[in-house]
Design a protein around this motif. Structure first.
Motif, PDB file in Angstrom:
ATOM      1  N   SER A  14     -33.652  15.698   9.792  1.00 44.14           N
ATOM      2  CA  SER A  14     -34.415  16.412  10.447  1.00 44.14           C
ATOM      3  C   SER A  14     -35.817  15.722  10.585  1.00 44.14           C
ATOM      4  O   SER A  14     -36.247  15.570   9.295  1.00 44.14           O
ATOM      5  CB  SER A  14     -34.511  17.800  10.142  1.00 44.14           C
ATOM      6  OG  SER A  14     -33.294  18.370  10.154  1.00 44.14           O
ATOM      7  N   SER A  53     -40.560  19.436  14.415  1.00 40.31           N
ATOM      8  CA  SER A  53     -40.383  18.049  14.555  1.00 40.31           C
ATOM      9  C   SER A  53     -41.822  17.497  14.613  1.00 40.31           C
ATOM     10  O   SER A  53     -42.743  17.899  15.222  1.00 40.31           O
ATOM     11  CB  SER A  53     -39.425  17.757  15.740  1.00 40.31           C
ATOM     12  OG  SER A  53     -38.399  18.247  15.374  1.00 40.31           O
ATOM     13  N   TYR A 199     -29.486  25.000  14.357  1.00 42.78           N
ATOM     14  CA  TYR A 199     -29.090  23.886  13.788  1.00 42.78           C
ATOM     15  C   TYR A 199     -27.420  24.310  13.657  1.00 42.78           C
ATOM     16  O   TYR A 199     -26.615  23.345  13.883  1.00 42.78           O
ATOM     17  CB  TYR A 199     -29.507  23.871  12.375  1.00 42.78           C
ATOM     18  CG  TYR A 199     -28.784  22.981  11.279  1.00 42.78           C
ATOM     19  CD1 TYR A 199     -28.454  21.773  11.373  1.00 42.78           C
ATOM     20  CD2 TYR A 199     -28.053  23.909  10.183  1.00 42.78           C
ATOM     21  CE1 TYR A 199     -27.739  21.033  10.420  1.00 42.78           C
ATOM     22  CE2 TYR A 199     -27.297  23.156   9.291  1.00 42.78           C
ATOM     23  CZ  TYR A 199     -27.052  21.752   9.590  1.00 42.78           C
ATOM     24  OH  TYR A 199     -26.098  21.300   8.579  1.00 42.78           O
TER      25      TYR A 199
END
Ligand code: GLU
Length: 310
Positions: A14, A53, A199
């Protein structure tokens, strides 16, 4: 060494910050396992949680893998570009999926406790429809109810495709793992209140779509594995083999992460790169004499891994 004719592994970081020593261990373990099996090694950037992110972090991770001569097979996959696939998969789950209008506080207030990964267990409030006055926040997948033995000792099975909430699998390191989804997870989120796919769904869809046969990753994800296997069963896709390796912790016992202040692996020279690689190999208990170059490191590390893990 076991020689599997068909092996596809992957490293799936990630990009919430730079690659640190803990993620290097996960990268190395999956890379060495793929190489020891003469298999393919894919890299997938798991930027499905776009809120977490960090711009440029995925590219920086790829640049570091190149510096460390960890060459991947095929094209890098970015989860942020695959939302349609996740939507399609959620659509296939049909009546197993339902809209949920509960917020975090309401779920925590139900005091059903927390799943092994720290998330609150959902009490099932919206299972039979949104309560009046509630609007949809997330999408959840229904897990089978716990099977309760009747007086005759038979177990009543609820009307779901999978007829038991008990998921078991054999981890190559931990051995047999068993989890009751009903009591240890509850119905879990597939699409989050912030609109991003979860996820748990993305990883299952991608591993299946990329033909991944072997998942090697950190042990912090072992408790997520039964939920992922449940989704694989519902979607009718194969379950890969799993190997969960120990996670690197700091002096306070916390898993290395951006939140716990992990330092980036950012070698300025081949000697520094070798230092980072050797530290990761030592953590994985691979006995290696100090190698003179990065390529010599890999030449020694692959058979050392094969001896220890295959
Ligand atoms: N993206 C996850 C992480 O960085 C790993 C997912 C996986 O390997 O299944 O923690």
């Amino acid at each position: 060494m076991q020689n599997r004719t068909h092996y596809i592994g992957r490293f799936a970081p990630s990009p919430s910050g730079p690659l640190h020593q803990g993620s290097l261990v996960a990268a190395m373990a999956s890379y060495l396992d793929a190489k020891a099996h003469h298999g393919q090694w894919l890299v997938r950037i798991e930027d499905v949680d776009e809120g977490r992110s960090v711009p440029g972090a995925g590219e920086a991770m790829l640049a570091l893998l190149r510096t460390l001569r960890m060459d991947w097979d095929g094209d890098v996959v970015w989860q942020s570009q695959r939302k349609l696939l996740y939507q399609e998969a959620a659509g296939k789950l049909g009546a197993h999926v339902y809209p949920c209008g509960c917020n975090r506080r309401e779920i925590a207030d139900s005091r059903l406790g927390t799943a092994p990964d720290g998330s609150a267990i959902y009490p099932g409030t919206c299972r039979h429809g949104l309560a009046p006055g509630k609007t949809m926040r997330s999408l959840r997948v229904r897990v089978p109810d716990m099977r309760v033995p009747d007086a005759a000792g038979c177990t009543a099975s609820p009307a779901t495709t999978a007829n038991t909430d008990l998921i078991t699998f054999t981890d190559r390191a931990a051995g047999r793992v068993a989890q009751h989804l009903a009591t240890e997870s509850g119905d879990f989120v597939l699409k989050r209140a912030d609109g991003f796919w979860a996820y748990q769904l993305a990883v299952v869809v991608d591993d299946a779509q990329q033909g991944v046969t072997d998942i090697v990753r950190g042990a912090d994800l072992i408790d997520s594995t039964p939920r992922q296997i449940y989704l694989q069963q519902l979607l009718g896709v194969p379950t890969p083999r799993y190997l969960h390796v120990p996670v690197v912790r700091n002096a306070d016992g916390e898993k290395l992460s951006k939140q716990t202040g992990a330092l980036a692996v950012a070698p300025d020279s081949e000697a520094q790169a070798l230092g980072a690689l050797q530290a990761a190999a030592a953590f994985l208990q691979l006995p290696l004499a100090p190698p003179g170059s990065i390529s010599a490191f890999w030449q020694a590390a692959i058979p050392a891994w094969a001896k220890r893990f295959t």
